[in-house]
Design an enzyme around this catalytic site. Structure first.
Site, PDB file in Angstrom:
ATOM      1  N   GLN A   1      93.898 -23.288  71.783  1.00 26.00           N
ATOM      2  CA  GLN A   1      93.996 -23.263  71.001  1.00 26.00           C
ATOM      3  C   GLN A   1      94.276 -21.749  69.409  1.00 26.00           C
ATOM      4  OE1 GLN A   1      90.133 -25.812  72.192  1.00 26.00           O
ATOM      5  NE2 GLN A   1      91.281 -26.259  69.840  1.00 26.00           N
TER       6      GLN A   1
ATOM      7  N   CYS B   1      88.117 -32.896  67.765  1.00 23.92           N
ATOM      8  CA  CYS B   1      88.880 -31.519  68.674  1.00 23.92           C
ATOM      9  C   CYS B   1      89.186 -30.786  67.247  1.00 23.92           C
ATOM     10  CB  CYS B   1      90.086 -31.634  69.495  1.00 23.92           C
ATOM     11  SG  CYS B   1      91.424 -30.420  69.903  1.00 23.92           S
ATOM     12  N   LEU B   2      89.150 -29.319  67.082  1.00 23.95           N
ATOM     13  CA  LEU B   2      89.407 -28.362  66.341  1.00 23.95           C
ATOM     14  C   LEU B   2      90.762 -28.440  65.787  1.00 23.95           C
ATOM     15  CD1 LEU B   2      87.271 -25.818  67.279  1.00 23.95           C
ATOM     16  CD2 LEU B   2      86.927 -27.237  65.641  1.00 23.95           C
TER      17      LEU B   2
ATOM     18  N   GLU C   1      87.645 -30.024  77.584  1.00 23.99           N
ATOM     19  CA  GLU C   1      88.369 -28.087  77.668  1.00 23.99           C
ATOM     20  C   GLU C   1      89.298 -28.028  78.002  1.00 23.99           C
ATOM     21  OE1 GLU C   1      87.858 -26.834  74.916  1.00 23.99           O
ATOM     22  OE2 GLU C   1      86.603 -28.115  74.055  1.00 23.99           O
TER      23      GLU C   1
ATOM     24  N   HIS D   1      92.947 -28.746  78.235  1.00 24.39           N
ATOM     25  CA  HIS D   1      93.497 -28.132  76.846  1.00 24.39           C
ATOM     26  C   HIS D   1      94.773 -27.384  78.382  1.00 24.39           C
ATOM     27  CE1 HIS D   1      93.031 -29.095  73.121  1.00 24.39           C
ATOM     28  NE2 HIS D   1      91.482 -28.765  73.227  1.00 24.39           N
TER      29      HIS D   1
HETATM   30 NI    NI Z   1      90.249 -29.760  71.273  1.00 24.67          NI
END
Ligand code: NI
Length: 176
Positions: free
Chosen positions: A51, A97-98, A140, A143
């Site tokens: 991210q 989610c960011l 996470e 990801h």
């Molecule tokens: Ni996320």
């Protein structure tokens, strides 16, 4: 410490499979500090390295990322995290989610997971997690394999969510 640039959907880096970290050295600890600062700045409760554009198996999280009471914060740094056991029982949780700003969807996750990882000092550790912590860990760790929470919802819900996200991005781009 520094705030890192957040990569958002549909950035390709979010779909990469991340590499294992060879050693937790001072450079890695600096990166972990920056990731945590970035996560708090963006009001998240978890952040994975892709991210911020780094394809290494690293996550930071805090199930209680309070701004009002800094002493209540519970930051965790996990390098090479691995789910080594999960419960049969699952739970539903409304996740965000960011990397998909302002969107949420209900996702089914294991209720409890056991995770093995290297900590900030590079020591191998294991935790048995439930509740919110178990959900953040699964989100996470996903990801790190290029998986987003929208991959766990129905195609219809995903299409709707991505449509809303595109609209949000348009409006956001006009203001900026
Ligand atoms: Ni996320």
């Amino acid at each position: 410490m520094a705030i890192l640039k957040l990569h958002t959907y549909p950035d390709e880096v979010l779909r990469q499979k991340c590499q294992k970290v060879a050693a937790v050295d001072d450079n890695m600890r600096r990166f972990l500090d920056d990731m945590l600062e970035t996560m708090y700045a963006d009001k998240g409760c978890g952040l994975a390295a892709p991210q911020v554009g780094v394809t290494q198996r690293v996550i930071v999280l805090d199930p209680n990322p309070s701004d009002d009471d800094l002493s209540a914060r519970q930051p965790m740094y996990l390098v090479n995290p691995e789910i080594i056991w999960h419960s049969e029982e699952t739970v539903l949780f409304n996740e965000g989610c960011l990397s998909l700003p302002e969107q949420r969807a209900e996702v089914e996750r294991f209720e409890r997971v056991r995770v093995r990882f290297l900590d900030y000092a590079g020591e191998e550790r294991e935790i048995l997690a439930d509740d919110l912590l178990a959900i953040i860990l699964q989100h996470e760790i996903d990801h790190l394999d290029g998986i987003l929470y929208i991959d766990h919802i129905s195609r219809l819900k995903r299409t709707r969510l991505l449509h809303k996200l595109a609209k949000y991005n348009d409006e956001h781009a006009k203001k900026a």
